[in-house]
Design a protein around this motif. Sequence first.
Motif, mmCIF file in Angstrom:
data_model
loop_
_atom_site.group_PDB
_atom_site.id
_atom_site.type_symbol
_atom_site.label_atom_id
_atom_site.label_comp_id
_atom_site.label_asym_id
_atom_site.label_seq_id
_atom_site.Cartn_x
_atom_site.Cartn_y
_atom_site.Cartn_z
ATOM 1 N N LEU A 74 34.044 42.205 35.051
ATOM 2 C CA LEU A 74 33.447 41.510 34.059
ATOM 3 C C LEU A 74 33.624 42.216 32.706
ATOM 4 N N GLY A 109 43.638 49.864 49.712
ATOM 5 C CA GLY A 109 42.917 49.989 48.456
ATOM 6 C C GLY A 109 42.740 48.444 47.726
ATOM 7 N N ASP A 133 26.505 42.421 45.667
ATOM 8 C CA ASP A 133 26.298 41.050 45.664
ATOM 9 C C ASP A 133 27.513 40.389 44.870
ATOM 10 N N SER A 134 28.530 41.121 44.354
ATOM 11 C CA SER A 134 29.728 40.752 43.774
ATOM 12 C C SER A 134 30.303 39.524 44.728
ATOM 13 N N THR A 139 36.792 43.889 45.775
ATOM 14 C CA THR A 139 37.361 44.944 46.764
ATOM 15 C C THR A 139 36.669 46.220 46.879
ATOM 16 N N ILE A 146 34.175 52.006 40.514
ATOM 17 C CA ILE A 146 33.214 51.859 39.122
ATOM 18 C C ILE A 146 31.910 52.283 39.454
ATOM 19 N N GLY A 148 29.987 51.209 42.142
ATOM 20 C CA GLY A 148 29.009 50.138 42.255
ATOM 21 C C GLY A 148 27.856 50.265 43.267
ATOM 22 N N GLN A 149 27.071 49.480 43.376
ATOM 23 C CA GLN A 149 25.786 49.625 44.237
ATOM 24 C C GLN A 149 25.554 48.349 45.109
ATOM 25 N N ALA A 324 24.311 34.763 43.034
ATOM 26 C CA ALA A 324 24.508 35.717 41.922
ATOM 27 C C ALA A 324 25.863 35.360 40.940
ATOM 28 N N PHE A 336 29.400 34.562 32.663
ATOM 29 C CA PHE A 336 28.280 35.295 32.627
ATOM 30 C C PHE A 336 28.493 36.793 32.382
ATOM 31 N N TYR A 338 27.001 40.967 32.110
ATOM 32 C CA TYR A 338 25.910 41.932 31.752
ATOM 33 C C TYR A 338 26.188 43.180 31.350
ATOM 34 N N TRP A 417 27.079 51.720 32.737
ATOM 35 C CA TRP A 417 27.860 51.528 34.207
ATOM 36 C C TRP A 417 28.942 50.515 33.861
ATOM 37 N N PHE B 11 34.500 30.327 37.321
ATOM 38 C CA PHE B 11 34.228 31.362 36.756
ATOM 39 C C PHE B 11 35.307 32.324 37.609
HETATM 40 C C1 LIG Z 1 28.297 37.544 40.339
HETATM 41 C C2 LIG Z 1 28.460 39.063 40.452
HETATM 42 C C3 LIG Z 1 27.839 39.815 41.140
HETATM 43 C C4 LIG Z 1 27.850 41.170 41.029
HETATM 44 N N1 LIG Z 1 27.078 42.112 41.726
HETATM 45 C C5 LIG Z 1 27.326 43.491 41.839
HETATM 46 C C6 LIG Z 1 26.615 44.173 42.763
HETATM 47 O O1 LIG Z 1 25.651 43.857 43.173
HETATM 48 N N2 LIG Z 1 27.047 45.558 42.829
HETATM 49 C C7 LIG Z 1 28.220 46.093 42.344
HETATM 50 O O2 LIG Z 1 28.391 47.042 42.272
HETATM 51 N N3 LIG Z 1 28.855 45.218 41.150
HETATM 52 C C8 LIG Z 1 28.509 43.938 41.145
HETATM 53 N N4 LIG Z 1 29.114 43.247 40.429
HETATM 54 C C9 LIG Z 1 30.407 43.832 39.565
HETATM 55 C C10 LIG Z 1 31.684 43.845 40.103
HETATM 56 O O3 LIG Z 1 32.238 42.679 40.517
HETATM 57 C C11 LIG Z 1 31.953 44.604 41.518
HETATM 58 O O4 LIG Z 1 31.415 45.943 41.129
HETATM 59 C C12 LIG Z 1 33.118 44.629 42.102
HETATM 60 O O5 LIG Z 1 32.955 45.361 43.235
HETATM 61 C C13 LIG Z 1 34.445 45.198 41.634
HETATM 62 O O6 LIG Z 1 35.719 44.753 42.372
HETATM 63 P P1 LIG Z 1 36.724 44.177 41.777
HETATM 64 O O7 LIG Z 1 37.650 44.187 42.770
HETATM 65 O O8 LIG Z 1 36.472 42.923 41.093
HETATM 66 O O9 LIG Z 1 37.316 45.106 40.607
HETATM 67 P P2 LIG Z 1 38.309 45.129 39.577
HETATM 68 O O10 LIG Z 1 37.493 44.470 38.239
HETATM 69 O O11 LIG Z 1 39.459 44.605 39.851
HETATM 70 O O12 LIG Z 1 38.601 46.675 39.206
HETATM 71 C C14 LIG Z 1 37.311 47.438 38.612
HETATM 72 C C15 LIG Z 1 38.224 48.717 37.980
HETATM 73 O O13 LIG Z 1 38.664 49.521 39.220
HETATM 74 C C16 LIG Z 1 40.141 49.877 38.642
HETATM 75 N N5 LIG Z 1 40.888 49.461 40.218
HETATM 76 C C17 LIG Z 1 40.701 48.391 41.018
HETATM 77 N N6 LIG Z 1 41.405 48.858 42.184
HETATM 78 C C18 LIG Z 1 41.713 50.098 42.254
HETATM 79 C C19 LIG Z 1 42.480 50.890 42.850
HETATM 80 N N7 LIG Z 1 42.915 50.496 44.224
HETATM 81 N N8 LIG Z 1 42.489 52.267 42.536
HETATM 82 C C20 LIG Z 1 42.283 52.574 41.277
HETATM 83 N N9 LIG Z 1 41.696 51.554 40.536
HETATM 84 C C21 LIG Z 1 41.191 50.577 40.701
HETATM 85 C C22 LIG Z 1 40.451 48.560 37.911
HETATM 86 O O14 LIG Z 1 41.609 49.118 36.955
HETATM 87 C C23 LIG Z 1 39.076 48.595 37.048
HETATM 88 O O15 LIG Z 1 39.309 49.792 36.261
HETATM 89 C C24 LIG Z 1 29.001 41.798 40.465
HETATM 90 C C25 LIG Z 1 29.756 40.988 39.505
HETATM 91 C C26 LIG Z 1 29.817 39.547 39.668
HETATM 92 C C27 LIG Z 1 30.721 38.608 39.005
#
Ligand SMILES: Cc1cc2nc3c(=O)[nH]c(=O)nc-3n(C[C@H](O)[C@H](O)[C@H](O)COP(=O)(O)OP(=O)(O)OC[C@H]3O[C@@H](n4cnc5c(N)ncnc54)[C@H](O)[C@@H]3O)c2cc1C
Lengths: 460, 388
Positions: A74, A109, A133-134, A139, A146, A148-149, A324, A336, A338, A417, B11
């Motif tokens: 996001l 990955g 909860d994403s 992934t 990032i 995450g938690q 979520a 949304f 945050y 974060w 979304f």
């Molecule tokens: C509804 C909602 C709820 C959420 N709840 C949580 C939660 O409970 N806990 C939480 O931690 N987060 C939460 N998130 C935030 C986020 O969605 C998560 O952390 C999610 O795991 C990110 O994964 P993604 O694959 O979408 O990452 P992306 O957005 O695709 O990537 C994130 C970053 O990692 C890099 N990246 C991706 N893959 C690789 C790779 N293989 N090697 C190197 N770099 C890479 C990307 O370049 C980017 O900088 C939430 C988001 C939403 C929308």
Amino acid sequence: MSNIRERLADIVGERFVSDKAEDLYFYGRDPGLMPAVHPDWVVLPETVEEIQGIVKMAQMEGIPVVPMGAGMSLSGLVIPQKGGIVVDMKRMDRIVDINEKARYVIVEGGTSTGRLNAYLNKKYPRLRFSIPDSPAATTVAANVMIHGQGRLTQQYGFNSDMVSGLEVVLPSGELCRIGSCAISNEWFSKGAPLPDLSGLFLGWFGATGIITKAGIKLYPRKLLRDVEIFVTDSPDFIPEIIYEITHTEMTEDINIFSQPLPLIFKDNHHVVIYFTGDSEEEIEFRKKTVFHSLDLFIRNKDGGFMSVGAGMKKSLLEMPQRNASTFADVTKGGGFEYSGPIITIDKYPQCTRKLDELAHKYDLKYHGTARIIGRGHAMMFAFSFTFNRSDADMLDRTRKALHEASQYALSIGGVFWKPTIDEQKMALQKMDPEFARLLKMIKTNLDPQGIMNPGNWESK
Amino acid sequence: MKYSDIVHRCFRCGYCKFTDDYQEFNCPSYRKFRFDTFAPGGRMWLIRAWLNGEIENSERFQEILFSCATCGSCVEHCAFTFRDDLVNIFISAREELVNSGKIPPAVRDYFKGISIQGNPYRQPAKERGAWAKGTSIECYNGHEYLFYVGCVGSYDEIGMRTARAVSTVLTKAGISMGILGEKETCDGNEVKSLGEAGLFQSLAERNINMFKELGIKKIITLDPHALNAFKKDYPDLGGEFEVIHYTQVLASLVESESIKFNPFPAKVTYHDSCYLGRHCGEYDAPRSILNAIPGIELIEMEQNMENSFCCGGGGGNFFTDILGGGSDSPDRIRVRHALATGADILAVACPQCARMLEDATKTEGVQDKLLIKDIGEIVSECLTGLKR
Ligand SMILES: Cc1cc2nc3c(=O)[nH]c(=O)nc-3n(C[C@H](O)[C@H](O)[C@H](O)COP(=O)(O)OP(=O)(O)OC[C@H]3O[C@@H](n4cnc5c(N)ncnc54)[C@H](O)[C@@H]3O)c2cc1C
């Protein structure tokens, strides 16, 4: 820069490369509020060798490379700030290996959290990982990238603390193993007893390399889970409440939410406490211990346990929690975002008051969530605002509110974060200059041309 | 565009592209192309971009829109309240493209066939009832039911085989039904899903008028796609009929113990047709028939019922083949799902699925290992007649 498309097609196959306007449009943005920047190409590799090929070619040509999972962080982290190649990782979604007794799994990955969860449910019902909860499409590698938690964060820290090894394609195109897997076939530790080099990659948003495999620690999955909610109308009690609950060491996870709508939630702070156990007795014992720890608040009428209906329980116990995501539709607008600083729990009252203030100031619908990290060592406090994607004025107000929330969090000791590029700049300015210099030294050494997810953690 | 007030609400969280346990991608076009643009969320964002003038109606845009199999898996799995409209939104966007005149040639040719010959095979209407030669089915003449066969059942070799089997079984079971023969014309389900609303309306009105003139009140369909159109779309145009799929008729005969079977020893897995299952909500009837046949061991594929993986033929793709081709084409994936169960028969209840999957067994080179059989065919092979 000639024939890049053809060269990419040679690497990943014609079907899996695009320079078409539609793909560039979609992969140039995320569901958050950061401005779009279109890539020049989108590729979908399936193997480590293909990723190496892409990165080597990009290195030769000086083309930016941006890895992407589900693009759901996001905060614009997958938006290719300087164009170039977006590498969609999701075809690399195999579960490579699992060591049941040593409790770790190795995933590619682009493996989604949903897929890993389903795999464990089916094949290893006594094991689990810290699922965020994403959305299920997000992934595992990006989530640890990032910091995450997830559901086990209250017990074991950030999800990145639960990494047990990495395989990374460096900006040079070379392949490097990090942790015990660097000298052993086993992926049980990301660092110790070696120097922990995982920090060269985790938290860097792909600016120092692409994770092609991640080892993730698994934990015992108990047979039963349950959830209770302790409610108080004063945010001032929250730090003490959390201190008491975490002292018991009886819980799976602790989240706190506050929101003005629906009205039953208004003006209250809901401490959502998750329990696990292999028997009813075990769960009961845990619950009782936690209930006792909060006796004083109950006796003083400062709070109490609310009854949680079956529907609410089901939704809270879901992993990941689908609702979520549906927060994005509160204004019937699909968005949304945050600002989610990591901050000490004593700042909960300030954060929640600030959230309320910003929501009023900018006339926005909001949701405050905190996730406890470790035994109360910190929390992620999400200043969440929902917006209507087709309402330009609301988008602008949301951007302003988020910016103010971030500034505020920084001013009271919070650390961003998954910061946006702008927040990263704010952080770089505020941080110890020697820390910033060290960051720069690492980045310049690993990625002298600055091709990997450029713009991120870039200081002047 | 209809629904233009909804498209911005996506979304793009991606729940829509999974099965409900998140183990597999269940959107056939995403599963094949793997660009997020080919997932429902991608379509939503691109439709909005197109409406806002940020992208044009290009070949890629058309490929993205017309590769949707309208299978409804996204409707089943999306997390949002507007989920019921997802497929309708994609169809509306197709309608806009059709109205603008810029559509893939295969789609244009499909419409041409229907509007000129009344069928996409460009076969003469008088051949429409040819499949029935040698069977005892009669032309409709005040029977209790009309047996509506549809284009695939009338002209496709496998469809015709299925139509013969089903009509033989139902006639043998004593169901009073007749066909329209050369008077039958396309039901329009695919015309509608490909976005030709005007042509759909004229087909539907023609059918409705004819059905009414002939005094038809009850219809048994061979094809779940026709079932969908008759049940869901015809009533809005004044066509209120009692419509039922042939597996539902057979299932009630099984339930009332009116038919009996010889043993049919086989390991069978069943593929839910999207239009019978997700669209019309019928998952049990086909299974109850198979379970009633002695000797059949019914083994489910992992992706079944609401989580069934489309064969890739829906939404007009059966005719346009925009989603087909390559080892990741949905029909081939589905055949691999079936093989993984160890079954030797993949049972279907839709002539479009039958054709898609039978072709896929050949491309996969497994036609000796896995037979595609319509439930009507299986029943016709083991039905011994009416119970006394
Ligand atoms: C509804 C909602 C709820 C959420 N709840 C949580 C939660 O409970 N806990 C939480 O931690 N987060 C939460 N998130 C935030 C986020 O969605 C998560 O952390 C999610 O795991 C990110 O994964 P993604 O694959 O979408 O990452 P992306 O957005 O695709 O990537 C994130 C970053 O990692 C890099 N990246 C991706 N893959 C690789 C790779 N293989 N090697 C190197 N770099 C890479 C990307 O370049 C980017 O900088 C939430 C988001 C939403 C929308």
